[in-house]
Write a protein that holds these residues in place. Structure first.
Motif, mmCIF file in Angstrom:
data_model
loop_
_atom_site.group_PDB
_atom_site.id
_atom_site.type_symbol
_atom_site.label_atom_id
_atom_site.label_comp_id
_atom_site.label_asym_id
_atom_site.label_seq_id
_atom_site.Cartn_x
_atom_site.Cartn_y
_atom_site.Cartn_z
ATOM 1 N N ARG A 6 0.829 -1.199 0.000
ATOM 2 C CA ARG A 6 0.000 0.000 0.000
ATOM 3 C C ARG A 6 0.870 1.259 0.000
ATOM 4 N NH1 ARG A 6 -4.550 -0.261 4.234
ATOM 5 N NH2 ARG A 6 -5.301 -1.938 2.904
ATOM 6 N N ILE A 7 1.929 1.220 0.813
ATOM 7 C CA ILE A 7 2.842 2.374 0.857
ATOM 8 C C ILE A 7 3.437 2.611 -0.529
ATOM 9 C CG2 ILE A 7 5.056 3.208 1.764
ATOM 10 C CD1 ILE A 7 4.302 1.728 4.381
ATOM 11 N N LEU A 8 3.852 1.511 -1.156
ATOM 12 C CA LEU A 8 4.428 1.597 -2.489
ATOM 13 C C LEU A 8 3.438 2.231 -3.463
ATOM 14 C CD1 LEU A 8 7.265 0.455 -3.238
ATOM 15 C CD2 LEU A 8 6.036 -1.287 -4.554
ATOM 16 N N HIS A 9 2.191 1.786 -3.341
ATOM 17 C CA HIS A 9 1.148 2.281 -4.234
ATOM 18 C C HIS A 9 0.953 3.782 -4.080
ATOM 19 C CE1 HIS A 9 -2.680 2.143 -6.463
ATOM 20 N NE2 HIS A 9 -3.083 3.051 -5.581
ATOM 21 N N TYR A 10 0.822 4.224 -2.804
ATOM 22 C CA TYR A 10 0.581 5.662 -2.599
ATOM 23 C C TYR A 10 1.798 6.499 -2.970
ATOM 24 C CZ TYR A 10 -3.971 4.734 -0.732
ATOM 25 O OH TYR A 10 -5.285 4.354 -0.621
ATOM 26 N N THR A 11 3.007 5.964 -2.712
ATOM 27 C CA THR A 11 4.198 6.697 -3.151
ATOM 28 C C THR A 11 4.149 6.871 -4.666
ATOM 29 O OG1 THR A 11 5.271 5.251 -1.561
ATOM 30 C CG2 THR A 11 6.660 6.861 -2.657
ATOM 31 N N GLY A 12 3.793 5.802 -5.352
ATOM 32 C CA GLY A 12 3.683 5.863 -6.807
ATOM 33 C C GLY A 12 2.726 6.956 -7.245
ATOM 34 N N GLU A 13 1.555 6.983 -6.613
ATOM 35 C CA GLU A 13 0.557 8.011 -6.954
ATOM 36 C C GLU A 13 1.133 9.405 -6.778
ATOM 37 O OE1 GLU A 13 -2.480 7.450 -8.060
ATOM 38 O OE2 GLU A 13 -3.293 5.598 -7.235
ATOM 39 N N VAL A 14 1.748 9.620 -5.605
ATOM 40 C CA VAL A 14 2.257 10.970 -5.298
ATOM 41 C C VAL A 14 3.352 11.387 -6.283
ATOM 42 C CG1 VAL A 14 3.511 12.349 -3.600
ATOM 43 C CG2 VAL A 14 1.612 10.883 -2.874
ATOM 44 N N VAL A 15 4.289 10.448 -6.520
ATOM 45 C CA VAL A 15 5.387 10.770 -7.443
ATOM 46 C C VAL A 15 4.843 11.113 -8.828
ATOM 47 C CG1 VAL A 15 7.378 9.808 -8.655
ATOM 48 C CG2 VAL A 15 7.118 9.431 -6.206
ATOM 49 N N LEU A 16 3.892 10.322 -9.287
ATOM 50 C CA LEU A 16 3.363 10.544 -10.629
ATOM 51 C C LEU A 16 2.621 11.877 -10.719
ATOM 52 C CD1 LEU A 16 3.140 9.440 -13.452
ATOM 53 C CD2 LEU A 16 1.093 8.203 -12.795
#
Lengths: 280, 307
Positions: A6-16
């Motif tokens: 989940r952390i990975l997913h949200y980091t991905g969202e934020v970075v993108l």
């Protein structure tokens, strides 16, 4: 494991999302510069958001620069609209024939149209420049409409062609049985079936003509006859008045039309890009 | 029965051509004729301002073009542009093409809208927008470097520095083209059959392994198409250069110090600044020759693969 994902997913969202904002910075900065008063534009450090909103630059465009701006805008609208209609008309007729009728020379035409997509257009501009000088149609709307109609024909033609290929033959055959001729089949059956494709072709053609640079730069060199992309460049450094503020306002005004078309027909546009590129 | 069929065939030929004719007239007058006329002009001496009539001079225009020092600079710059642009657009195009196919990522839908925005903006206007943010005095970039991250030694007069001008034009071109290239990769990735992917997942292949052994090999054709498109974009590089460096009049285009002079810009200058139509045509055909050779090469490659 799950929290890690989940952390990975949200980091991905934020970075993108962060990246997408940075990606649009040139546009965002232009948009807000047009709304800033001069004291905020000519000041360091530069801020993206205006502290005070001001409509002074837009007013400037519509008062002191209105003569130039309105003539650029009008030329762009007339040239683009006429070219789009011509291209859709000629293109869909030709696409129908290429997709649905067997005739000699078809392969040559398709080959030739694909060739046009890859040649550097400057080799066509040289004789067109000489031709239009002789005919006296340089610096006129017609002088750009004619070459645009030829140059920007291939992509919409392929989009429409790919759409026509998908129409089932049964429809055509039953219309034949009812005694319809080819032109009727084309207008009454084929055209209404591919509305989506026609819209896609129209938008792509609109964008191409609206932003065209080479032909306008060479053929329409008079200020009263040129289009937005060239007109803005011509005047940019001629007049101090076209400083950052008014210039930003002019640019925002010039992209409103293509931008709103894109926002309305986003799906058609993307689909059209695919259909036009498969063959080309 | 046979004559009836033949009658239909003749009628098909007539109707077929009638439908194509209006488009063909335009293509003939503004494409086929000019292309052949330029070919003839490339063997003639013809200055549009001084000469009343073209005179046949054989290959001397081609020789003159290749002997012009600035033309060789242009060739070098185009090559430099190509060598930077191709890897950058391929890597970024693949990355974003992959990202916009990710179904679980909310922002990938947003990316699909945002990445296409530059395509909607006329290329010359995109260039002016970049000129704004790169303005040495009032631009956002220098202000960010000096005041936000406090690295004032990185501040540059970007477009007036021969070391950076061409690189900035590369950035603008990538900005403009990334949407379309990502779309090509996206459709390539979506074209990979999901059953292969699922089978690999069931067999326990890791994400990296799936990328390396399934996705990348299946995208071979897309990589090839994107590569060719990138080369064509590089050879046709023109509007960006004129819009970003031609502010002081057409002669300044290609500057500073000829660092952004490309083949296309050199051709345009020969034909429409010096009005030397013969040399301009020869330069145009030299440029086209490169593209035709690439097409030939690509054709041979795909043919040998299929055989």
């Amino acid at each position: 494991m799950k929290t890690r994902q989940r952390i990975l997913h949200y980091t991905g969202e934020v970075v993108l999302i962060l990246f997408l904002v940075i990606f649009l910075i040139p546009l965002i900065q232009t948009f807000f510069t047009a709304l800033k008063p001069d004291i905020e534009i000519y000041k360091t450090p530069v801020h993206i958001f205006p502290q005070h909103f001001s409509n002074v630059h837009y007013l400037h465009v519509f008062t002191r620069l209105s003569k130039d701006f309105i003539s650029f805008f009008k030329n762009s609208v007339v040239i683009t609209t006429v070219s789009v209609f011509l291209i859709l008309g000629l293109g869909s007729l030709a696409a129908f024939s290429l997709a649905r009728i067997d005739f000699v020379g078809k392969g040559f035409i398709i080959f030739f149209i694909s060739l046009i997509l890859s040649i550097p257009l400057i080799i066509t501009v040289i004789p067109i420049f000489m031709m239009e000088t002789a005919m006296g149609i340089k610096n006129s709307n017609l002088g750009l409409i004619l070459p645009y109609t030829a140059v920007y024909l291939p992509i919409p033609l392929f989009i429409i062609y790919n759409n026509f290929l998908k129409v089932p033959t049964e429809l055509e055959e039953s219309a034949y049985m009812d005694g319809a001729n080819r032109l009727q089949i084309f207008t009454k059956i084929f055209l209404p079936l591919i509305q989506g494709g026609l819209i896609a072709a129209a938008i792509i053609t609109f964008l191409n003509c609206w932003g065209e640079f080479l032909f306008a730069l060479i053929l329409n060199t008079k200020r009263s006859a040129t289009t937005l992309p060239i007109g803005i460049m011509m005047i940019n450094d001629e007049e101090q008045s076209w400083a950052l503020g008014p210039m930003s306002a002019v640019m925002i005004l010039s992209i409103i039309l293509p931008m709103s078309l894109y926002m309305i027909f986003q799906k058609n546009f993307v689909k059209g890009l695919m259909e036009g590129s498969v063959k080309g | 029965m046979k004559s009836l069929k033949q009658g239909k065939k003749i009628r098909d030929n007539i109707v077929g051509w009638l439908f194509v004719l209006p488009a063909f007239v335009f293509l003939f007058s503004f494409m086929i004729y000019p292309i052949s006329r330029t070919f003839i002009l490339s063997f003639q001496k013809f200055n549009f301002v001084y000469d009343s009539k073209p005179v046949f001079v054989g290959l001397s225009n081609y020789v003159e073009a290749l002997k012009t020092p600035s033309y060789l600079t242009a060739l070098k710059n185009t090559l430099r542009f190509t060598l930077w642009y191709i890897p950058v657009i391929i890597v970024l195009g693949f990355l974003f093409g992959y990202i916009i196919t990710l179904p679980k990522l909310f922002s990938s839908k947003l990316a699909k809208i945002v990445l296409f925005v530059p395509m909607v903006i006329p290329i010359s206007m995109s260039c002016y927008m970049f000129l704004f943010i790169l303005n040495p005095q009032w631009g956002l970039v220098n202000s960010f470097l000096a005041n936000t991250i406090h690295l004032p030694m990185l501040v540059r007069d970007w477009m007036n520095d021969p070391r950076y001008a061409l690189k900035i034009i590369i950035v603008v071109t990538v900005w403009q083209r990334i949407g379309f290239i990502s779309l090509l990769f996206m459709s390539g990735i979506q074209g990979i059959s999901s059953s292969i992917m699922e089978a690999a997942i069931i067999d326990g292949a890791s994400a990296a392994r799936r990328m390396w052994s399934i996705v990348l090999p299946n995208l071979k054709e897309t990589f090839q198409i994107v590569g060719i498109l990138a080369i064509i974009t590089s050879i046709k590089l023109f509007a960006q250069v004129v819009a970003m460096t031609g502010a002081l009049g057409p002669n300044s285009a290609g500057g500073p110090a000829n660092s952004t002079l490309t083949l296309y810009v050199a051709t345009w200058k020969a034909a429409f600044i010096n009005f030397d139509m013969g040399v301009g045509s020869a330069m145009g055909y030299l440029m086209s020759l490169i593209i035709f050779l690439l097409f030939g090469l690509n054709f041979m490659l795909t043919k040998s693969e299929r055989a």
